[in-house]
Design a protein around this motif. Sequence first.
Motif, PDB file in Angstrom:
ATOM      1  N   TRP A  40      37.736  41.232  31.748  1.00  0.00           N
ATOM      2  CA  TRP A  40      36.709  41.703  32.660  1.00  0.00           C
ATOM      3  C   TRP A  40      35.351  41.787  31.977  1.00  0.00           C
ATOM      4  O   TRP A  40      34.335  41.375  32.533  1.00  0.00           O
ATOM      5  N   GLU A  41      35.279  42.323  30.766  1.00  0.00           N
ATOM      6  CA  GLU A  41      33.993  42.479  30.079  1.00  0.00           C
ATOM      7  C   GLU A  41      33.345  41.113  29.812  1.00  0.00           C
ATOM      8  O   GLU A  41      32.144  40.949  29.981  1.00  0.00           O
ATOM      9  N   GLN A  44      32.062  39.893  33.196  1.00  0.00           N
ATOM     10  CA  GLN A  44      30.873  40.654  33.579  1.00  0.00           C
ATOM     11  C   GLN A  44      29.651  40.161  32.814  1.00  0.00           C
ATOM     12  O   GLN A  44      28.580  39.980  33.384  1.00  0.00           O
ATOM     13  N   SER A  65      27.848  44.864  44.139  1.00  0.00           N
ATOM     14  CA  SER A  65      28.781  45.983  44.294  1.00  0.00           C
ATOM     15  C   SER A  65      29.508  46.354  43.009  1.00  0.00           C
ATOM     16  O   SER A  65      30.033  47.465  42.902  1.00  0.00           O
ATOM     17  N   MET A  66      29.546  45.461  42.022  1.00  0.00           N
ATOM     18  CA  MET A  66      30.218  45.818  40.770  1.00  0.00           C
ATOM     19  C   MET A  66      29.488  46.946  40.042  1.00  0.00           C
ATOM     20  O   MET A  66      30.040  47.597  39.176  1.00  0.00           O
ATOM     21  N   TYR A  70      31.340  55.235  41.881  1.00  0.00           N
ATOM     22  CA  TYR A  70      32.282  55.877  42.790  1.00  0.00           C
ATOM     23  C   TYR A  70      32.413  57.355  42.412  1.00  0.00           C
ATOM     24  O   TYR A  70      32.594  57.672  41.240  1.00  0.00           O
ATOM     25  N   SER A  87      32.901  57.205  38.377  1.00  0.00           N
ATOM     26  CA  SER A  87      33.365  56.015  37.655  1.00  0.00           C
ATOM     27  C   SER A  87      32.663  54.779  38.209  1.00  0.00           C
ATOM     28  O   SER A  87      32.107  54.802  39.306  1.00  0.00           O
ATOM     29  N   THR A  88      32.703  53.712  37.437  1.00  0.00           N
ATOM     30  CA  THR A  88      32.170  52.417  37.846  1.00  0.00           C
ATOM     31  C   THR A  88      33.028  51.341  37.204  1.00  0.00           C
ATOM     32  O   THR A  88      33.683  51.585  36.187  1.00  0.00           O
ATOM     33  N   GLU A  89      33.040  50.153  37.805  1.00  0.00           N
ATOM     34  CA  GLU A  89      33.840  49.076  37.213  1.00  0.00           C
ATOM     35  C   GLU A  89      33.123  48.356  36.091  1.00  0.00           C
ATOM     36  O   GLU A  89      33.727  47.596  35.359  1.00  0.00           O
ATOM     37  N   THR A  90      31.829  48.595  35.925  1.00  0.00           N
ATOM     38  CA  THR A  90      31.075  47.895  34.888  1.00  0.00           C
ATOM     39  C   THR A  90      31.384  48.474  33.510  1.00  0.00           C
ATOM     40  O   THR A  90      31.753  49.630  33.368  1.00  0.00           O
ATOM     41  N   VAL A  91      31.212  47.635  32.507  1.00  0.00           N
ATOM     42  CA  VAL A  91      31.429  48.022  31.117  1.00  0.00           C
ATOM     43  C   VAL A  91      30.068  48.010  30.423  1.00  0.00           C
ATOM     44  O   VAL A  91      29.262  47.108  30.651  1.00  0.00           O
ATOM     45  N   CYS A 127      24.080  53.497  38.266  1.00  0.00           N
ATOM     46  CA  CYS A 127      24.649  52.920  37.054  1.00  0.00           C
ATOM     47  C   CYS A 127      23.496  52.232  36.341  1.00  0.00           C
ATOM     48  O   CYS A 127      22.972  51.242  36.836  1.00  0.00           O
TER      49      CYS A 127
END
Length: 137
Positions: A40-41, A44, A65-66, A70, A87-91, A127
């Motif tokens: 994922w990283e 991204q 949206s990434m 949340y 939380s967020t899905e981004t790194v 974010c």
Amino acid sequence: MEACLWGEFTPTQEHCEYMLYPRALASAEVSWSDPNVKDWERFQTALEDSHFKRLEREQVNYAKSMFTVYASYALDELKSEAHVYLSTETVGYDIYYTTGGEDPTTASIKYEGNFIAPPKPLLKLDCLIRKEHYWGA
């Protein structure tokens, strides 16, 4: 691999683009990448360093949206407080928030972990970048 987009739910070209990108890029990543390098990283970073810039040059309306933050909470009615979790899905990004309704900046409160707030504050979340990347704030 197949990725579907239902045209009857996308009334304009801009909405269609928004629904399609970067999902089409993610579908290609899953379909064509060597399983040993899927990460994922890494994906991204490729989105930020290459794909988003190309989509902007082509004036494509893509989803961001990434970068969504949340929020969830647990309400403690006996103490009249809410335990807030973000939380967020981004790194590689930090989350900043405010409780007074103003837009967060890097000068706002940095999310370091779950916190306690009054039960009905107006939380605003964002974010924001921590390292020098494309999606800088």
